[in-house]
Design an enzyme around this catalytic site. Structure first.
Site, PDB file in Angstrom:
ATOM      1  N   PRO A 134       0.795  -1.226   0.000  1.00  0.00           N
ATOM      2  CA  PRO A 134       0.000   0.000   0.000  1.00  0.00           C
ATOM      3  C   PRO A 134       0.829   1.278   0.000  1.00  0.00           C
ATOM      4  O   PRO A 134       1.868   1.369   0.649  1.00  0.00           O
ATOM      5  CB  PRO A 134      -0.846  -0.107   1.271  1.00  0.00           C
ATOM      6  CG  PRO A 134      -0.189  -1.129   2.115  1.00  0.00           C
ATOM      7  CD  PRO A 134       0.542  -2.043   1.190  1.00  0.00           C
ATOM      8  N   ARG A 160       4.704  11.069  -2.577  1.00  0.00           N
ATOM      9  CA  ARG A 160       4.453  10.895  -1.144  1.00  0.00           C
ATOM     10  C   ARG A 160       5.723  11.138  -0.336  1.00  0.00           C
ATOM     11  O   ARG A 160       6.746  10.506  -0.567  1.00  0.00           O
ATOM     12  CB  ARG A 160       3.975   9.458  -0.923  1.00  0.00           C
ATOM     13  CG  ARG A 160       3.883   9.048   0.508  1.00  0.00           C
ATOM     14  CD  ARG A 160       3.642   7.550   0.619  1.00  0.00           C
ATOM     15  NE  ARG A 160       3.550   7.165   1.997  1.00  0.00           N
ATOM     16  CZ  ARG A 160       3.832   5.950   2.446  1.00  0.00           C
ATOM     17  NH1 ARG A 160       4.208   5.009   1.619  1.00  0.00           N
ATOM     18  NH2 ARG A 160       3.721   5.679   3.715  1.00  0.00           N
ATOM     19  N   TYR A 200      10.884   9.139   1.120  1.00  0.00           N
ATOM     20  CA  TYR A 200      10.880   8.165   0.026  1.00  0.00           C
ATOM     21  C   TYR A 200      11.546   8.652  -1.258  1.00  0.00           C
ATOM     22  O   TYR A 200      11.642   7.905  -2.215  1.00  0.00           O
ATOM     23  CB  TYR A 200       9.441   7.741  -0.278  1.00  0.00           C
ATOM     24  CG  TYR A 200       8.779   7.063   0.890  1.00  0.00           C
ATOM     25  CD1 TYR A 200       9.090   5.758   1.224  1.00  0.00           C
ATOM     26  CD2 TYR A 200       7.848   7.742   1.675  1.00  0.00           C
ATOM     27  CE1 TYR A 200       8.496   5.133   2.304  1.00  0.00           C
ATOM     28  CE2 TYR A 200       7.243   7.122   2.760  1.00  0.00           C
ATOM     29  CZ  TYR A 200       7.573   5.819   3.072  1.00  0.00           C
ATOM     30  OH  TYR A 200       6.983   5.211   4.135  1.00  0.00           O
TER      31      TYR A 200
END
Length: 137
Positions: free
Chosen positions: A9, A17, A22
């Site tokens: 997910p 994001r 990340y």
């Protein structure tokens, strides 16, 4: 060698994001880079935000592929069902995380997948996937 990269997910949001955690690159462009970096490895990719779809994919390939790179996202810390599936299949699984989960919230320090994985690679950004592929070579 035939490997599956299986992302859970919210990993479809890479590049958008939390770039401070990340990075700025989306996974599709990184996957293209991996295929160029490892031309002798047949790489497949699957992403789902749905726990059952992740389990179905693990069962589909988990007896025939040479290995699976699994980044189950938040399901790592919550899913007994994915853990049981990783334990049940015969293809070795390397658990992968982009961020250092141990430098984040305490609930991210527990993995239900790790006890059944061939190994765990944590905290090297997207390069974690390349390291996991190398572990199979």
């Amino acid at each position: 060698m035939h490997l599956l990269i299986l992302n859970g997910p919210n990993l479809n949001l890479l590049g958008q994001r939390e770039p401070e955690v990340y990075g700025n690159q989306n996974f599709d462009s990184y996957f293209d880079e991996l295929k160029l970096q490892f031309p002798l490895v047949q790489l497949d990719y699957f992403q789902s935000n749905v726990e059952g779809e992740i389990i179905n994919k693990l069962q589909e390939v988990g007896f025939s592929y040479d290995g699976i790179l699994l980044n189950a996202g938040a399901y790592t810390h919550t899913s007994v069902a994915i853990s049981d599936c990783v334990k049940a299949i015969t293809s070795p699984v390397v658990e992968v995380h982009i961020s250092n989960t141990f430098s984040r919230e305490a609930f991210r320090h527990q993995s239900y997948i790790s006890p059944h994985a061939k190994g765990v690679i944590i905290g090297f950004g997207l390069k974690s996937y390349a390291l996991a592929i190398q572990s199979f070579l």
